[in-house]
Design an enzyme around this catalytic site. Structure first.
Site, PDB file in Angstrom:
ATOM      1  N   ASN A 223       0.820  -1.197   0.000  1.00  0.00           N
ATOM      2  CA  ASN A 223       0.000   0.000   0.000  1.00  0.00           C
ATOM      3  C   ASN A 223       0.860   1.256   0.000  1.00  0.00           C
ATOM      4  OD1 ASN A 223      -2.663   1.462   0.575  1.00  0.00           O
ATOM      5  ND2 ASN A 223      -1.416   2.135   2.299  1.00  0.00           N
ATOM      6  N   GLU A 224       0.564   2.160  -0.905  1.00  0.00           N
ATOM      7  CA  GLU A 224       1.132   3.511  -0.945  1.00  0.00           C
ATOM      8  C   GLU A 224       2.633   3.562  -0.655  1.00  0.00           C
ATOM      9  OE1 GLU A 224      -1.408   5.884   1.556  1.00  0.00           O
ATOM     10  OE2 GLU A 224      -3.104   5.711   0.175  1.00  0.00           O
TER      11      GLU A 224
END
Length: 493
Positions: A223-224
């Site tokens: 994630n990110e």
């Protein structure tokens, strides 16, 4: 209003099926050839309680029934590295069994799961979560956390964790720019101390465990991901640098590890967090895997107040439009399917609802799938609090937010989607598609009768006719021939 007659009623719900990607149209398809669209929600970072009901922590039978009744057909579920590997090379199969129980429970209601290695700010030592403590070692020359963005924080002498109250004084996104956080990401990318090898093996363990689990739509690799150490390696500030030099080489290795165990599910991957198109030219598996890989992206409005409410709605929508234009560039260049695996994170007020409605309408216009952030608070220290979730601080559903998210849509289409539009102010829905008479399963349409159609609804289909299925909130269409079909649903007044 019911018109005749080239449609065949299919009363039973169609069985869930393996989802892959139509490489010619970059759309999700099931094994019957229907195009698939997903509307869903996030449940992360820490694993939810699979028993009972709690407005902050559960993801149980009660929650799964609610999600199905609201039309959600996917959950992006945090698959946490510290949960799987709390100590180096020691894997927690009790944690994996709990996560599988959640996945299977959701799938029994027709809800798929994306397993998301979720992180924000890398580790609890940096006011975040995601990477185990043992894999988080500050570089020799890094500044004390969170310099240079704020004064040094006092930490617990045993855990080295900063005080949570101090952490929450700032928006979590600011901590990405702390020197130790940026350095930690670059160490992962450069495999300092072998931690990238460990991360790859984490995905090997997860994919081996979930191979054959029908409810898993795919694996989202990280994630990110942050750009890297912008202080000592300013090259990462260039929009394409991290994607090309750090992320894609790591993604390719993870792809190879996963494919040793699971060669069928979709691998979702993200670009570095920068306000620009990515540097990717394709997916980590190369063109041969374009039917099993997809570009995951997030769109958030800014600037916002501390609770997530857009400060200026017009500017917010203009910025979101720019971000979607950048996503379009990525999808056109890579020839991959896309999935907005995060957006929202807003409280239940009119301005925020306008902002998420804008993004969902933009997704409809592109036949894109999405997952709202998020279902519940789940003790996420990097979120603004329970205001981001579907439940308020008293454990009650936030009504405006639910109304916007439980949109009328077509989860499965017997052919090729040409146009989708839903007006949440009126409840009017339209779908245009090219039907394929060779596909043996029906188009499915979800509609929330309690919220949008309390007095019933009218369905028009041109050409032909439609019969409402017996299942509440769902109708099905079965075309006998291949032709252009226009469906319109409107509430009875």
């Amino acid at each position: 209003m019911i018109k005749s007659v080239s449609l065949l009623l299919v009363i039973v719900l169609a069985a869930s099926a393996l989802i892959q990607v139509d490489t010619k149209r970059s759309r999700y398809i099931d094994e019957f050839g229907r195009e698939r669209i997903f509307h869903g929600i996030n449940a992360a970072p820490w694993y939810p309680d699979p028993e009972g009901f709690d407005p902050n922590m559960s993801l149980s039978d009660v929650d799964a029934d609610n999600l199905r009744s609201w039309g959600f057909n996917v959950v992006r579920l945090g698959m946490m590295w510290p949960g799987v590997e709390p100590e180096r090379k020691q894997y927690n199969y009790t944690y994996l069994a709990t996560m599988k129980k959640i996945v299977d429970n959701l799938y029994s209601r027709g809800i798929y799961t994306i397993l998301d290695m979720h992180q924000d700010d890398f580790n609890r030592r940096y006011c975040g979560e995601g990477v185990p403590d043992w894999a988080t070692v500050p570089g020799e020359y890094t500044l004390p956390f969170p310099l240079p963005i704020a004064a040094e924080m006092q930490t617990d002498p045993v855990t080295n964790y900063p005080n949570i109250t101090q952490c929450l004084e700032r928006n979590f996104a600011e901590y990405y720019f702390a020197n130790q956080v940026a350095d930690a990401f670059e160490n992962l990318y450069k495999n300092v101390g072998g931690i990238q090898d460990d991360f790859i093996e984490f995905w090997g363990v997860v994919s081996a465990y979930f191979n054959g689990t029908e409810g898993v739509l795919g694996y989202e690799l990280i994630n990110e991901p942050f750009m890297g150490d912008y202080i000592y390696n300013p090259s990462v500030l260039y929009p394409e640098y991290t994607d090309v030099n750090f992320l894609m080489p790591m993604y390719e290795k993870i792809h190879q590890k996963i494919r040793m165990n699971d060669d069928t599910k979709i691998i979702f991957f993200e670009k570095a967090v920068l306000p620009a198109a990515s540097g990717f030219r394709g997916g980590p598996g190369g063109p041969d895997y374009n039917d099993r890989q997809a570009f995951a992206y997030h769109i958030y409005c800014g600037p916002t107040s501390r609770d997530g409410t857009p400060s200026w709605l017009n500017e917010c929508e203009a910025l979101d439009g720019f971000f979607y234009d950048e996503i379009d560039i990525d999808l056109n260049r890579t020839k991959l399917a896309g999935f907005m695996t995060e957006f929202g994170a807003v409280p239940d007020n009119a301005t925020s609802m306008d902002s998420i409605r804008y993004l969902m309408e933009a997704a409809d216009a592109r036949a894109q799938s999405w997952a709202y952030w998020q279902l519940k608070y789940y003790n996420d220290i990097t979120t603004a609090g329970s205001g981001e979730s579907l439940y308020d601080t008293e454990g009650k559903i936030e009504p405006r937010k639910l109304r916007e998210l439980t949109r009328t849509f077509a989860p499965a289409v017997q052919g090729q989607v040409e146009n989708i539009h839903f007006d949440s102010s009126t409840g009017i829905f339209s779908l245009q598609f090219l039907s394929n008479g060779n596909i043996t399963r029906p188009t499915e349409i979800y509609l929330n009768e309690d919220i949008y159609y309390p007095k019933g609804f009218t369905v028009d289909v041109k050409p032909g006719g439609i019969v409402k299925s017996e299942g509440r909130n769902r109708i099905q269409l079965m075309m006998r021939t291949s032709e252009r079909v226009l469906v319109r649903i409107s509430p009875n007044l």
